[in-house]
Design a protein around this motif. Sequence first.
Motif, PDB file in Angstrom:
ATOM      1  N   TYR A 192      35.691  36.655  34.590  1.00  0.00           N
ATOM      2  CA  TYR A 192      36.212  37.099  35.879  1.00  0.00           C
ATOM      3  C   TYR A 192      35.135  37.839  36.658  1.00  0.00           C
ATOM      4  O   TYR A 192      34.517  38.775  36.136  1.00  0.00           O
ATOM      5  CB  TYR A 192      37.409  38.018  35.664  1.00  0.00           C
ATOM      6  N   GLU A 193      34.916  37.407  37.891  1.00  0.00           N
ATOM      7  CA  GLU A 193      33.975  38.084  38.779  1.00  0.00           C
ATOM      8  C   GLU A 193      34.766  38.913  39.786  1.00  0.00           C
ATOM      9  O   GLU A 193      35.381  38.372  40.713  1.00  0.00           O
ATOM     10  CB  GLU A 193      33.076  37.068  39.498  1.00  0.00           C
ATOM     11  N   LYS A 194      34.754  40.214  39.608  1.00  0.00           N
ATOM     12  CA  LYS A 194      35.564  41.113  40.434  1.00  0.00           C
ATOM     13  C   LYS A 194      35.168  41.033  41.903  1.00  0.00           C
ATOM     14  O   LYS A 194      36.022  41.074  42.798  1.00  0.00           O
ATOM     15  CB  LYS A 194      35.417  42.545  39.921  1.00  0.00           C
ATOM     16  N   LYS A 195      33.871  40.903  42.190  1.00  0.00           N
ATOM     17  CA  LYS A 195      33.376  40.892  43.564  1.00  0.00           C
ATOM     18  C   LYS A 195      33.964  39.760  44.390  1.00  0.00           C
ATOM     19  O   LYS A 195      34.284  39.924  45.578  1.00  0.00           O
ATOM     20  CB  LYS A 195      31.849  40.807  43.547  1.00  0.00           C
ATOM     21  N   PHE A 201      42.590  25.990  41.764  1.00  0.00           N
ATOM     22  CA  PHE A 201      43.774  26.407  42.526  1.00  0.00           C
ATOM     23  C   PHE A 201      43.661  27.879  42.881  1.00  0.00           C
ATOM     24  O   PHE A 201      42.802  28.609  42.374  1.00  0.00           O
ATOM     25  CB  PHE A 201      45.059  26.134  41.737  1.00  0.00           C
ATOM     26  N   GLY A 202      44.564  28.308  43.770  1.00  0.00           N
ATOM     27  CA  GLY A 202      44.526  29.664  44.285  1.00  0.00           C
ATOM     28  C   GLY A 202      45.506  30.602  43.608  1.00  0.00           C
ATOM     29  O   GLY A 202      46.163  30.247  42.620  1.00  0.00           O
ATOM     30  N   PRO A 203      45.649  31.823  44.149  1.00  0.00           N
ATOM     31  CA  PRO A 203      46.436  32.856  43.481  1.00  0.00           C
ATOM     32  C   PRO A 203      47.928  32.560  43.388  1.00  0.00           C
ATOM     33  O   PRO A 203      48.570  32.932  42.400  1.00  0.00           O
ATOM     34  CB  PRO A 203      46.165  34.111  44.317  1.00  0.00           C
ATOM     35  N   THR A 204      48.492  31.911  44.398  1.00  0.00           N
ATOM     36  CA  THR A 204      49.926  31.604  44.346  1.00  0.00           C
ATOM     37  C   THR A 204      50.229  30.619  43.223  1.00  0.00           C
ATOM     38  O   THR A 204      51.165  30.814  42.432  1.00  0.00           O
ATOM     39  CB  THR A 204      50.409  31.035  45.688  1.00  0.00           C
ATOM     40  N   ARG A 205      49.439  29.564  43.146  1.00  0.00           N
ATOM     41  CA  ARG A 205      49.629  28.583  42.077  1.00  0.00           C
ATOM     42  C   ARG A 205      49.330  29.205  40.716  1.00  0.00           C
ATOM     43  O   ARG A 205      49.990  28.882  39.716  1.00  0.00           O
ATOM     44  CB  ARG A 205      48.729  27.369  42.319  1.00  0.00           C
ATOM     45  N   TYR A 206      48.377  30.100  40.664  1.00  0.00           N
ATOM     46  CA  TYR A 206      48.033  30.802  39.428  1.00  0.00           C
ATOM     47  C   TYR A 206      49.254  31.536  38.866  1.00  0.00           C
ATOM     48  O   TYR A 206      49.619  31.369  37.699  1.00  0.00           O
ATOM     49  CB  TYR A 206      46.903  31.781  39.722  1.00  0.00           C
ATOM     50  N   GLY A 248      36.575  37.556  43.035  1.00  0.00           N
ATOM     51  CA  GLY A 248      37.897  37.148  42.574  1.00  0.00           C
ATOM     52  C   GLY A 248      37.905  35.801  41.883  1.00  0.00           C
ATOM     53  O   GLY A 248      38.967  35.223  41.638  1.00  0.00           O
ATOM     54  N   ILE A 249      36.726  35.289  41.530  1.00  0.00           N
ATOM     55  CA  ILE A 249      36.638  34.007  40.831  1.00  0.00           C
ATOM     56  C   ILE A 249      37.025  34.201  39.368  1.00  0.00           C
ATOM     57  O   ILE A 249      36.524  35.112  38.703  1.00  0.00           O
ATOM     58  CB  ILE A 249      35.217  33.426  40.919  1.00  0.00           C
ATOM     59  N   LEU A 250      37.904  33.341  38.876  1.00  0.00           N
ATOM     60  CA  LEU A 250      38.266  33.327  37.463  1.00  0.00           C
ATOM     61  C   LEU A 250      37.906  31.974  36.880  1.00  0.00           C
ATOM     62  O   LEU A 250      38.404  30.937  37.341  1.00  0.00           O
ATOM     63  CB  LEU A 250      39.767  33.581  37.280  1.00  0.00           C
ATOM     64  N   LEU A 251      37.038  31.985  35.884  1.00  0.00           N
ATOM     65  CA  LEU A 251      36.786  30.794  35.074  1.00  0.00           C
ATOM     66  C   LEU A 251      37.705  30.926  33.874  1.00  0.00           C
ATOM     67  O   LEU A 251      37.473  31.734  32.974  1.00  0.00           O
ATOM     68  CB  LEU A 251      35.314  30.751  34.645  1.00  0.00           C
ATOM     69  N   SER A 252      38.785  30.154  33.862  1.00  0.00           N
ATOM     70  CA  SER A 252      39.905  30.463  32.961  1.00  0.00           C
ATOM     71  C   SER A 252      39.889  29.723  31.637  1.00  0.00           C
ATOM     72  O   SER A 252      40.689  30.031  30.746  1.00  0.00           O
ATOM     73  CB  SER A 252      41.234  30.180  33.674  1.00  0.00           C
ATOM     74  N   GLY A 253      38.993  28.750  31.472  1.00  0.00           N
ATOM     75  CA  GLY A 253      39.024  27.987  30.225  1.00  0.00           C
ATOM     76  C   GLY A 253      40.345  27.265  30.072  1.00  0.00           C
ATOM     77  O   GLY A 253      40.920  26.770  31.048  1.00  0.00           O
ATOM     78  N   ASP A 254      40.867  27.231  28.849  1.00  0.00           N
ATOM     79  CA  ASP A 254      42.095  26.470  28.595  1.00  0.00           C
ATOM     80  C   ASP A 254      43.342  27.331  28.475  1.00  0.00           C
ATOM     81  O   ASP A 254      44.398  26.839  28.096  1.00  0.00           O
ATOM     82  CB  ASP A 254      41.933  25.633  27.313  1.00  0.00           C
ATOM     83  N   ILE A 255      43.255  28.609  28.819  1.00  0.00           N
ATOM     84  CA  ILE A 255      44.459  29.437  28.735  1.00  0.00           C
ATOM     85  C   ILE A 255      45.404  29.164  29.905  1.00  0.00           C
ATOM     86  O   ILE A 255      46.622  29.243  29.764  1.00  0.00           O
ATOM     87  CB  ILE A 255      44.102  30.947  28.658  1.00  0.00           C
ATOM     88  N   VAL A 256      44.846  28.812  31.065  1.00  0.00           N
ATOM     89  CA  VAL A 256      45.688  28.404  32.196  1.00  0.00           C
ATOM     90  C   VAL A 256      44.898  27.446  33.087  1.00  0.00           C
ATOM     91  O   VAL A 256      43.769  27.727  33.468  1.00  0.00           O
ATOM     92  CB  VAL A 256      46.204  29.628  32.998  1.00  0.00           C
ATOM     93  N   TYR A 257      45.496  26.300  33.341  1.00  0.00           N
ATOM     94  CA  TYR A 257      44.965  25.315  34.278  1.00  0.00           C
ATOM     95  C   TYR A 257      46.160  24.545  34.823  1.00  0.00           C
ATOM     96  O   TYR A 257      47.296  24.715  34.351  1.00  0.00           O
ATOM     97  CB  TYR A 257      43.938  24.387  33.613  1.00  0.00           C
ATOM     98  N   MET A 282      47.297  38.725  32.066  1.00  0.00           N
ATOM     99  CA  MET A 282      46.457  38.157  33.107  1.00  0.00           C
ATOM    100  C   MET A 282      47.173  37.945  34.436  1.00  0.00           C
ATOM    101  O   MET A 282      46.516  37.760  35.462  1.00  0.00           O
ATOM    102  CB  MET A 282      45.889  36.810  32.630  1.00  0.00           C
ATOM    103  N   ARG A 283      48.490  37.982  34.449  1.00  0.00           N
ATOM    104  CA  ARG A 283      49.242  37.613  35.647  1.00  0.00           C
ATOM    105  C   ARG A 283      48.877  38.451  36.864  1.00  0.00           C
ATOM    106  O   ARG A 283      48.823  37.956  37.996  1.00  0.00           O
ATOM    107  CB  ARG A 283      50.742  37.709  35.391  1.00  0.00           C
ATOM    108  N   SER A 284      48.623  39.730  36.669  1.00  0.00           N
ATOM    109  CA  SER A 284      48.348  40.629  37.792  1.00  0.00           C
ATOM    110  C   SER A 284      46.879  40.648  38.213  1.00  0.00           C
ATOM    111  O   SER A 284      46.509  41.386  39.128  1.00  0.00           O
ATOM    112  CB  SER A 284      48.796  42.051  37.445  1.00  0.00           C
ATOM    113  N   LEU A 285      46.056  39.853  37.581  1.00  0.00           N
ATOM    114  CA  LEU A 285      44.639  39.824  37.930  1.00  0.00           C
ATOM    115  C   LEU A 285      44.482  39.347  39.381  1.00  0.00           C
ATOM    116  O   LEU A 285      45.034  38.313  39.762  1.00  0.00           O
ATOM    117  CB  LEU A 285      43.906  38.868  36.981  1.00  0.00           C
ATOM    118  N   PRO A 286      43.745  40.085  40.213  1.00  0.00           N
ATOM    119  CA  PRO A 286      43.617  39.706  41.624  1.00  0.00           C
ATOM    120  C   PRO A 286      42.617  38.569  41.837  1.00  0.00           C
ATOM    121  O   PRO A 286      41.481  38.774  42.278  1.00  0.00           O
ATOM    122  CB  PRO A 286      43.154  41.008  42.286  1.00  0.00           C
ATOM    123  N   VAL A 287      43.050  37.374  41.542  1.00  0.00           N
ATOM    124  CA  VAL A 287      42.177  36.207  41.678  1.00  0.00           C
ATOM    125  C   VAL A 287      42.206  35.671  43.101  1.00  0.00           C
ATOM    126  O   VAL A 287      43.202  35.815  43.821  1.00  0.00           O
ATOM    127  CB  VAL A 287      42.579  35.086  40.687  1.00  0.00           C
TER     128      VAL A 287
END
Length: 247
Positions: free
Chosen positions: A171-174, A224-229, A176-185, A208-213
């Motif tokens: 996760y890159e906080k600056k 995908f974006g935060p809503t779909r996440y 909001g990019i999340l490279l999520s691997g296979d935990i969520v896609y 992870m749900r509240s992470l500001p992606v």
Amino acid sequence: MTQPIKATDWYETVKLGDSVTLIHEPWITPFYRCNIWHVRGRDRDLLFDSGLGHFSLRQHVPLVTEKKLVCVASHTHFDHIGCHHEFPHRCVHRAEAEILADPRNELTVADRYATDEMFIVPPEGWDASRYRIQRATADRILEAGDVIDLGDRAFEVIHTPGHSPGGIALYEKKTGILLSGDIVYDGPLIDDAYHSDIADYLATLEKMRSLPVTIVHGGHFPSFGPTRYRQLIDEYLASKRKPGCHL
């Protein structure tokens, strides 16, 4: 009869925003097709996963040889670590370091999934009975909270057990990019591999749900974006908590 795909035609690169490039193997069906993420940094680049490994990434994707690069495994299933041996600076979570160093087919789920059926069109030289991943001992063992420093960019390691015990996201906080691997896609999530754990999966996604992606680049399927996440996470959580579902 369709001719097998040559090595020179095997990989495709797609430039996205924020100096992120998708490298993938378009002749593999989407369910099995690993998204390989390349992120450009000032001092070094990041490669998150490395694909099937049948053809060399270093030889056929010039992008990965342009500067010093750190190669991180989201986890050690075969479709994500096939070319890790090609890069000297390799990182993996402690829980799966032994698998990366000894990637036998039964440990990487290649014995279950690395079959002829995974291809839209097979690559030249493919023989499922001979498929093996080369050993790739990590030079850095990762834990939750560690940082992958690219000089001008920093990705925090999030431990994501559930799909596998040593799964991680970056996760890159600056940005909001999340490279999520296979935990969520954005596709069917797998929680029935030999070392999957549904209780861990639930706990990870709740955390992870509240992470500001701002954007999620997953291990498979489109970004995908935060809503779909949040929707994907909520759908999984609800499916495992409905009456009659045994964890």
